[in-house]
Scaffold this motif. Structure first.
Motif, PDB file in Angstrom:
ATOM      1  N   LYS A 162      57.315  36.788  12.703  1.00 65.19           N
ATOM      2  CA  LYS A 162      57.510  35.507  13.370  1.00 65.19           C
ATOM      3  C   LYS A 162      56.182  34.910  13.844  1.00 65.19           C
ATOM      4  N   VAL A 163      55.294  35.813  14.291  1.00 69.16           N
ATOM      5  CA  VAL A 163      54.059  35.329  14.897  1.00 69.16           C
ATOM      6  C   VAL A 163      52.954  35.128  13.855  1.00 69.16           C
ATOM      7  N   GLU A 164      52.751  36.137  13.035  1.00 66.41           N
ATOM      8  CA  GLU A 164      51.666  36.031  12.063  1.00 66.41           C
ATOM      9  C   GLU A 164      52.174  36.128  10.634  1.00 66.41           C
TER      10      GLU A 164
ATOM     11  N   HIS B  96      56.640  35.481   1.944  1.00 69.21           N
ATOM     12  CA  HIS B  96      56.785  34.648   3.150  1.00 69.21           C
ATOM     13  C   HIS B  96      55.994  33.339   3.054  1.00 69.21           C
ATOM     14  N   LEU B  97      54.979  33.316   2.192  1.00 66.40           N
ATOM     15  CA  LEU B  97      54.153  32.106   2.077  1.00 66.40           C
ATOM     16  C   LEU B  97      54.933  30.956   1.431  1.00 66.40           C
TER      17      LEU B  97
ATOM     18  N   GLU C 280      57.953  26.288   5.992  1.00 67.58           N
ATOM     19  CA  GLU C 280      57.015  26.115   7.108  1.00 67.58           C
ATOM     20  C   GLU C 280      55.606  26.662   6.802  1.00 67.58           C
ATOM     21  N   ASN C 281      55.492  27.450   5.745  1.00 69.45           N
ATOM     22  CA  ASN C 281      54.173  28.006   5.421  1.00 69.45           C
ATOM     23  C   ASN C 281      53.428  27.213   4.349  1.00 69.45           C
ATOM     24  N   LYS C 282      53.940  26.074   4.021  1.00 69.22           N
ATOM     25  CA  LYS C 282      53.316  25.236   3.001  1.00 69.22           C
ATOM     26  C   LYS C 282      51.840  24.953   3.301  1.00 69.22           C
TER      27      LYS C 282
END
Lengths: 308, 346
Positions: free
Chosen positions: A161-163, A277-278, A282-284
């Motif tokens: 969640k954080v990193e 996860h990338l 939201e990680n765009k």
């Protein structure tokens, strides 16, 4: 350079029967590097996957003299062997031509083995050091290393969640070796056997310390289908994530330039679960940042090649 | 009633350290304790602590040095080859009197050895693995609950004497899961000390050092260390006895191996052999005087270890009848079976 046909006829110096994973890239590195030699080599190997899966006593995959000492000191160990050989030759007690090759993973090379490698390169031993860089400590359970790319999920830099995996950029290790002013430094990749073979032949033809950094896909740590190892290596090259080049006496030469066929970095990242996860919405921005970093590094590489 | 949790020894000491107030963990991957770096990387985040993966064990022990210097509760852990690399740092910690906790999940040696359980770092831990006259307080837990208990208290013990505490385990204890009760989280607000380096605004500057060049200065420093070690020797001693009151055959053993011996004592008693067990919990200080008393009237003393015979030397030095001491052990990851211990001891 040897053709594929000629290589196929040569004896295997790194043989089958070892305990590498299906699709192991490290085994391919060892096999191809030794295939490019005449077999008159002494191999030193740092602690790591390659050493563990290939030398479970009383079995060995190495059909050449082999020495393993510890994790941090493959370069120091082979330095000692090479210095002894040079002395015996000077005393005319031995006349056979022997080459010395050390293998280390990115943990044993970029991190704990840096001091020993730097010392050996600076002293100028007649040796080739091959790093098989798979970008994490795979042998002990996929912990981050200084070669782990930014954003990759490892057990000690987990994505949550954080990193989003590793927050730092990977170390440009090959540049450190170039800074040692040794006669030959190169980057190669699993998946381009012709390039790797030529580079090993060239390195061994040069007197003095030489270094080849081979980018090596690891199906376990990267999380892709075992059948795709070669493809993953090629994608690293074709996306320019891993530039394939050589530096001879300080002069850079690019060995592969896709020009306008340069693939987007996502093609390399997508098949690997460590980057899963990338691809969340939201990680765009992170993904864009990684592409930007690759582009910048590539432009820098082109400029260096032009300038030298 | 407190909840029991099923955890392996590696997770047990990681969580116990955090409960004990440790907020600085520095480590480097090595089997068989890789659960620790993985656990600490996320758990330290949750409690607002620091996890750093070093580039080598030499780096991790010196990171501990840096944190300990400021009065923080810091620890590192590794397995045998990694602990060997740390010896320089441990010697410096000892000289500078910096409290720190080091966990060693021992594996077979010497050299790269293997990744199976062993107890062959007894000498290294107890006799001083690095250079110079120094001692570590060494706890050898034999259950996962004890791993929790001794790790938890190790930080305050380390601070009390400005010493380094080693939790000496083995691969079996590290990997084995048992139900444990974790103690409450300590609210550690930093130590009150007259030595920690915290910035000298408003007070006189402090000096922590391990270089003593003036004539006699190092000798004085060593005397001070020895006095401190003597105090720790008198007060921190821990041991356990099992059915020793009427024992004729006395087993001595530490750590996981003592658990096999406990079972062996029961089986020997079933066979009519009056057996007992003496188990040092602190390997340094070694409970020699206690052992002397327990061993005085026994006919036979058998020291059982997972090494080639290390603690047995201290056992022989402690008892009045060293000729009665024999050794039974296995090395290189071999585990002495209870039946073999019984056979040897009867």
């Amino acid at each position: 350079m040897a053709t594929l046909k000629e290589l196929a006829k040569k004896p295997e110096y790194f043989t089958n029967g070892h305990r590498g994973c299906a699709g192991c890239g490290a085994a391919i590195v060892a096999r191809h590097v030794l295939m490019a030699t005449d077999g008159n080599v002494v191999v030193a190997n740092a602690t790591g996957c390659l050493e563990v899966f290939s030398t479970i006593f009383p079995f060995t995959a190495w059909n050449v003299p082999f020495i393993h000492n510890a994790f941090e000191n493959a370069a120091a160990t082979i330095s000692g062997v090479e210095a002894c050989y040079q002395s015996l030759k000077a005393q005319k007690r031995y006349d056979k031509e022997v080459k010395f090759i050390a293998f280390g993973g990115d943990g044993g090379t970029y991190d704990i083995g840096l001091q020993a490698l730097s010392g050996a390169m600076e002293r100028g031993h007649d040796m080739l050091y091959v790093c098989y860089d798979n970008g994490a400590y795979m042998n002990t359970g996929i912990q981050r290393s200084s070669a782990t790319p930014k954003g990759a999920n490892t057990t000690t830099a987990p994505a949550g969640k954080v990193e989003q995996g590793k927050t730092q950029k990977r170390k440009d290790f090959t540049a450190i070796l170039v800074a040692h002013h040794i006669p030959y430094v190169a980057q190669a990749v699993v998946g381009d056997w012709a390039d790797l073979t030529r580079k090993v032949e060239k390195a061994l033809s040069i007197k003095g310390p030489t270094f080849i950094n081979v980018f090596q896909p690891c199906r376990l740590g990267w999380g892709y289908e075992p059948s795709r190892t070669i493809e993953m290596g090629r994608l690293a090259k074709e996306t320019c994530f891993w530039p394939v080049f050589e530096v001879e006496n300080g002069v850079y030469k690019l060995n592969y330039n896709p020009k306008d066929r340069k693939k987007p970095i996502t093609e390399f990242l997508k098949p690997q679960s460590r980057f899963k996860h990338l691809f969340k919405e939201e990680n765009k921005p992170l993904l864009e940042e990684i592409q930007k970093d690759v582009d910048q590094e590539w432009q820098r590489m082109l400029k260096i090649c032009e300038a030298t | 009633m407190k909840n029991k949790e099923l955890v392996c020894g590696n997770i047990a000491f990681s969580e116990a350290a955090i409960r004990g107030g440790c907020r600085y963990y520095y480590g480097y991957p090595i089997t068989p304790q890789n659960e620790v770096t993985s656990y600490m990387s996320s758990r330290m985040d949750e409690v607002g602590g620091v996890f750093l993966q070093a580039e080598s064990e030499i780096a991790s022990i010196n990171m501990v040095f840096g944190a300990a210097l400021t009065g923080a509760r810091a620890m590192t852990s590794s397995s045998s080859p990694g602990i060997s690399l740390m010896q320089e740092g441990i010697s410096y910690l000892a000289a500078c009197e910096l409290p720190a906790v080091i966990a060693n999940v021992m594996r077979g040696g010497p050299g790269l050895g293997n990744i199976a359980p062993a107890q062959s770092d007894y000498f290294q831990a107890v006799k001083g693995g690095g250079h110079g006259d120094y001692r570590l307080i060494v706890y050898a837990p034999s259950t996962v609950q004890e791993v929790v208990d001794y790790t938890y208290k190790s930080f305050s013990v380390a601070e009390k004497y400005r010493m380094q505490v080693m939790i000496l385990m083995d691969g079996l204890l590290g990997q084995m899961m048992e139900p444990v009760v974790f103690p409450e989280m300590v609210e550690f607000k930093g130590i009150k000390s007259d030595w920690s380096i915290t910035g000298c605004k408003g007070r006189a500057p402090r000096l922590v050092r391990s270089l003593f060049l003036g004539r006699g200065v190092l000798e004085d420093h060593n005397k001070k260390l020895q006095e401190k070690y003597k105090k720790a020797e008198e007060t921190e001693l821990k041991y356990e006895t099992y059915k020793t009151e009427d024992a004729e055959v006395l087993l001595t053993s530490f750590g996981i191996c003592a658990r096999f011996c406990r079972k062996a004592v029961d089986l020997l008693r079933e066979k009519g052999v009056a057996a007992g067990l003496f188990r040092p919990v602190t390997l340094w200080p070694f409970p020699g005087d206690k052992l002397f008393k327990v061993a005085e009237n026994v006919k036979k003393i058998v020291c059982v270890e997972m090494n080639a015979g290390q603690m047995v030397e201290d056992v022989r030095l402690s008892v009045s009848n060293p000729e009665k001491v024999s050794f039974f052990g296995r090395t290189g990851g071999g585990i002495p079976s209870v039946s073999k211990i019984v056979e040897f001891a009867k």
